[in-house]
Design a protein around this motif. Structure first.
Motif, short mmCIF file in Angstrom:
data_model
loop_
_atom_site.label_atom_id
_atom_site.label_comp_id
_atom_site.label_asym_id
_atom_site.label_seq_id
_atom_site.Cartn_x
_atom_site.Cartn_y
_atom_site.Cartn_z
N LYS A 124 0.81 -1.22 0.00
CA LYS A 124 0.00 0.00 0.00
C LYS A 124 0.85 1.27 0.00
CE LYS A 124 -4.18 -1.73 2.28
NZ LYS A 124 -5.10 -1.54 3.44
N TYR A 125 2.04 1.20 0.62
CA TYR A 125 2.81 2.42 0.83
C TYR A 125 4.26 2.28 0.41
CZ TYR A 125 -1.16 3.40 3.92
OH TYR A 125 -2.41 3.57 4.44
N ALA A 126 4.86 3.43 0.11
CA ALA A 126 6.31 3.56 -0.07
C ALA A 126 6.77 4.68 0.86
CB ALA A 126 6.66 3.89 -1.51
N TYR A 127 7.88 4.46 1.58
CA TYR A 127 8.32 5.41 2.61
C TYR A 127 9.59 6.13 2.19
CZ TYR A 127 4.93 2.94 5.48
OH TYR A 127 3.77 2.39 5.96
N ASN A 128 9.65 7.38 2.55
CA ASN A 128 10.79 8.23 2.20
C ASN A 128 11.89 8.09 3.25
OD1 ASN A 128 12.42 10.15 1.00
ND2 ASN A 128 11.27 11.90 1.77
N ARG B 124 5.64 9.62 3.09
CA ARG B 124 5.33 8.39 2.38
C ARG B 124 4.35 8.69 1.26
NH1 ARG B 124 1.17 5.00 6.41
NH2 ARG B 124 -0.66 6.31 5.99
N HIS B 125 4.33 7.82 0.28
CA HIS B 125 3.34 7.85 -0.80
C HIS B 125 2.48 6.60 -0.69
CE1 HIS B 125 4.63 11.29 -3.15
NE2 HIS B 125 5.88 10.87 -3.16
N GLN B 126 1.20 6.76 -0.98
CA GLN B 126 0.31 5.60 -1.05
C GLN B 126 0.10 5.23 -2.51
OE1 GLN B 126 -3.34 5.46 1.36
NE2 GLN B 126 -4.45 4.83 -0.47
N THR B 127 0.00 3.93 -2.77
CA THR B 127 -0.30 3.51 -4.13
C THR B 127 -1.56 4.21 -4.61
OG1 THR B 127 -0.90 1.65 -5.55
CG2 THR B 127 -1.53 1.49 -3.25
N ASN B 128 -1.58 4.60 -5.87
CA ASN B 128 -2.72 5.32 -6.40
C ASN B 128 -3.64 4.45 -7.24
OD1 ASN B 128 -1.07 4.89 -8.56
ND2 ASN B 128 -0.93 7.03 -9.21
N TRP C 195 -2.55 -7.93 1.45
CA TRP C 195 -2.13 -6.54 1.40
C TRP C 195 -1.16 -6.27 2.53
CZ3 TRP C 195 -3.18 -3.07 -2.35
CH2 TRP C 195 -4.21 -3.38 -3.25
N SER C 196 -0.18 -5.43 2.27
CA SER C 196 0.86 -5.12 3.24
C SER C 196 1.05 -3.62 3.34
CB SER C 196 2.18 -5.79 2.84
OG SER C 196 3.27 -5.21 3.51
N LYS D 104 -1.05 4.42 -12.83
CA LYS D 104 -1.34 3.63 -11.64
C LYS D 104 -0.11 2.81 -11.27
CE LYS D 104 -5.52 5.16 -11.66
NZ LYS D 104 -5.93 6.18 -10.70
N VAL D 105 0.28 2.86 -10.01
CA VAL D 105 1.52 2.21 -9.56
C VAL D 105 1.25 1.26 -8.41
CG1 VAL D 105 3.87 2.57 -8.72
CG2 VAL D 105 2.81 4.28 -10.21
N LEU D 106 1.81 0.07 -8.49
CA LEU D 106 1.69 -0.91 -7.41
C LEU D 106 3.00 -1.67 -7.26
CD1 LEU D 106 -0.11 -2.43 -5.34
CD2 LEU D 106 -0.64 -4.06 -7.18
#
Length: 353
Positions: free
Chosen positions: A104-108, A134-138, A156-157, A186-188
């Motif tokens: 669900k997320y990517a962290y900076n 952080r960014h959330q998947t869109n 889901w993680s 869209k990114v996953l």
């Protein structure tokens, strides 16, 4: 041309629209070679297997990335240079995963506990200064949840780790957020377990389903539940010149960009029935998988409306239906599950919503 980028990544416990399809869907799939002390990288194997699959109008391209800073910026740099995609899926190997994990997320932030293939090991700090935490998947969650809700090998993680996988994910999402031309991308990120835990044949089938799922249009539509004084509901027949001609439906239509369901339905009822209505609460929602698209139908209460207020502008016939008469018409597939439930339980009361 429609484009989709799928990036297959390296390790770490990274544990979970769609695109608008035109004539050809272009899919970029990138994978990583082995790294650290691992003997292989399952993402590279998936990459090779995908080359052998015929996806029809989906054009698959592949790229093997390096497990280092250059590799983590590869997709982001493509976006910044002006290349356009519709979907980006990062695939990564996680030695601690027991399932395929949709992130669900990517962290900076960096919290690398081992060196990448260039010898780089950053134990703390930000990936990009002066950017969000952080960014959330869109992505649109509904199609994936629908497609994989009964799949026991998927979860889901919210923890993609803090290695190359997370770095790549964050770089990509950040590049998209800054590039208006790619705002619809869209990114996953998907983490893959060892094939000793989940057989490679099962993994490739799931990734193939994921590609097909994410290259299929996803549309949210609204329908109006309109009552008469006898608690009958209104059904309208689609005209011959439209798709699904002569099928019956709740009046309504597609939710446009930045519209709420209420605003969209109010607009649609004005266009279709010449009605000025302010819909109230959502009565029910129904997800349906058509052959060419996913549809989420949101049905809203429009209350009791006198028949002489209604003027058919886009349909060729209308009918008021009681509970016993619900199957007197041939309902659209997306509408049918709702009608079937009401035939058993009864039509909702307009005053309850």
């Amino acid at each position: 041309m429609m484009n989709i980028a799928i990036v297959c990544m390296g390790k770490h416990q990274l544990s979970p629209t769609y695109a608008i399809i035109m004539d050809v869907t272009s899919v970029l799939i990138t994978g990583y070679p082995k790294f650290s002390n691992f003997e292989y990288n399952v993402s590279e194997k998936i990459l090779l297997l995908l080359k052998e699959i015929d996806f029809g109008k989906i054009k698959i391209s592949t790229e093997l990335l390096s497990v280092d800073e250059f590799g983590s910026k590869f997709t982001a740099n493509k976006i910044k240079s002006g290349e356009t995609f519709d979907v980006i899926i990062h695939l990564g190997f996680s030695s601690k995963s027991t399932k395929i994990r949709f992130e669900k997320y990517a962290y900076n932030e960096y919290k690398m506990t081992k060196s990448d293939n260039s010898g780089r090991c950053i134990s703390n700090g930000k990936i990009i200064d002066n950017q969000k935490r952080r960014h959330q998947t869109n992505i649109d969650f509904s199609p994936l949840n629908y497609e994989f809700e009964k799949e026991s090998h998927i979860e889901w993680s919210e923890d993609p780790g803090r290695y190359i996988c997370n770095e790549t994910y964050f770089n990509t999402l950040n590049a998209i957020s800054e590039k208006s031309r790619n705002s619809d991308v869209k990114v996953l990120f998907v983490h893959l377990p060892s094939e000793l835990i989940l057989d490679i044949s099962k993994q490739i089938k799931i990734i193939t389903r994921l590609i097909k799922c994410m290259t299929k249009p996803y549309v949210e539509v609204v329908g109006g539940l309109i009552f008469d004084e006898k608690n009958r509901i209104l059904s309208c027949r689609r005209p011959k010149e439209k798709s699904w001609a002569s099928w019956w439906e709740f009046p309504g239509g597609k939710i446009e960009f930045r519209e709420t369901p209420q605003i969209a339905l109010s607009r649609e009822l004005k266009e279709e029935l010449s009605l000025n209505v302010t819909p109230s609460k959502i009565i029910t929602e129904q997800f349906f998988n058509y052959e060419d698209k996913y549809v989420k139908l949101i049905l809203l209460n429009c209350g009791i409306i006198e028949e002489d207020r209604i003027k058919l502008l886009e349909h060729d016939e209308m009918k008021w239906l009681s509970k016993e008469e619900l199957f007197d018409v041939n309902w659209l597939p997306a509408d049918l599950p709702i009608v079937e439930k009401w035939f058993i339980e009864g039509i909702p009361n307009p005053h309850q919503y």
